[in-house]
Design a protein around this motif. Structure first.
Motif, PDB file in Angstrom:
ATOM      1  N   UNK A   1      43.172 -39.111  -2.897  1.00  0.00           N
ATOM      2  CA  UNK A   1      42.463 -39.237  -4.173  1.00  0.00           C
ATOM      3  C   UNK A   1      41.466 -38.089  -4.353  1.00  0.00           C
ATOM      4  N   UNK A   2      40.695 -37.789  -3.325  1.00  0.00           N
ATOM      5  CA  UNK A   2      39.671 -36.754  -3.407  1.00  0.00           C
ATOM      6  C   UNK A   2      40.288 -35.380  -3.684  1.00  0.00           C
ATOM      7  N   UNK A   3      41.443 -35.104  -3.078  1.00  0.00           N
ATOM      8  CA  UNK A   3      42.145 -33.832  -3.295  1.00  0.00           C
ATOM      9  C   UNK A   3      42.610 -33.725  -4.759  1.00  0.00           C
ATOM     10  N   UNK A   4      43.201 -34.791  -5.275  1.00  0.00           N
ATOM     11  CA  UNK A   4      43.697 -34.772  -6.657  1.00  0.00           C
ATOM     12  C   UNK A   4      42.531 -34.745  -7.638  1.00  0.00           C
ATOM     13  N   UNK A   5      41.476 -35.490  -7.340  1.00  0.00           N
ATOM     14  CA  UNK A   5      40.267 -35.470  -8.173  1.00  0.00           C
ATOM     15  C   UNK A   5      39.760 -34.030  -8.298  1.00  0.00           C
ATOM     16  N   UNK A   6      39.735 -33.301  -7.184  1.00  0.00           N
ATOM     17  CA  UNK A   6      39.250 -31.911  -7.196  1.00  0.00           C
ATOM     18  C   UNK A   6      40.118 -31.033  -8.093  1.00  0.00           C
ATOM     19  N   UNK A   7      41.412 -31.284  -8.161  1.00  0.00           N
ATOM     20  CA  UNK A   7      42.288 -30.518  -9.055  1.00  0.00           C
ATOM     21  C   UNK A   7      41.921 -30.786 -10.520  1.00  0.00           C
ATOM     22  N   UNK A   8      41.787 -32.045 -10.868  1.00  0.00           N
ATOM     23  CA  UNK A   8      41.516 -32.425 -12.255  1.00  0.00           C
ATOM     24  C   UNK A   8      40.102 -32.059 -12.698  1.00  0.00           C
ATOM     25  N   UNK A   9      39.173 -32.049 -11.764  1.00  0.00           N
ATOM     26  CA  UNK A   9      37.778 -31.788 -12.112  1.00  0.00           C
ATOM     27  C   UNK A   9      37.287 -30.456 -11.557  1.00  0.00           C
ATOM     28  N   UNK A  10      38.189 -29.498 -11.469  1.00  0.00           N
ATOM     29  CA  UNK A  10      37.817 -28.180 -10.956  1.00  0.00           C
ATOM     30  C   UNK A  10      36.741 -27.517 -11.812  1.00  0.00           C
ATOM     31  N   UNK A  11      36.857 -27.632 -13.130  1.00  0.00           N
ATOM     32  CA  UNK A  11      35.913 -26.943 -14.022  1.00  0.00           C
ATOM     33  C   UNK A  11      34.831 -27.852 -14.581  1.00  0.00           C
TER      34      UNK A  11
END
Length: 138
Positions: A100-110
């Motif tokens: 979850x944390x890895x995917x969250x980082x993709x979606x919330x990169x900016x």
């Protein structure tokens, strides 16, 4: 201004509540899960004949729930970049947090809203993740 908002593109709420409520320039989302619109299908979830979860794919659920949130905020006149607070409910922190944390980082990169992640015993449907969000509306 205090207005209830429902998206015609997002999965229907499972109870008597709106997808979101606008109060002033704030948008408060009800809990959002990964279910697909118009169905009871939950991406990545396999159920037995009795409706019990036999397996699930947290990555598929994460991507689906993030897209459902995006749909609701955009249909309400806001945007992904206007999310300011995200509360995440996971049913299995030990097994699912890293993915979850890895995917969250993709979606919330900016856009990096405030975030709280908690483990809960169960959610209302056979899902492993639910989000509660607050956004601004310009």
């Amino acid at each position: 201004m205090n207005e209830k908002l429902n998206s015609s593109s997002a999965p229907e709420p499972i109870g008597r509540y709106p997808h979101a409520r606008r109060v002033g320039n704030l948008l408060f989302l009800s809990g959002v899960g990964p279910r697909q619109k118009g169905t009871t299908i939950i991406p990545g979830v396999e159920l037995d004949a009795a409706g019990n979860v036999t397996s699930y794919d947290i990555e598929a659920q994460c991507r689906s729930v993030f897209e459902n949130v995006r749909t609701i905020v955009e249909d309400a006149g806001s945007s992904w970049m206007n999310l300011v607070d995200v509360t995440v409910f996971l049913t299995n922190m030990d097994d699912d947090f890293q993915t979850y944390n890895k995917i969250y980082a993709e979606y919330f990169e900016h856009n990096q809203p405030c975030r709280t992640t908690v483990e809960v015993n169960k959610l209302p449907t056979p899902i492993a993740i639910e989000l509660k969000c607050i956004a601004t509306i310009d």
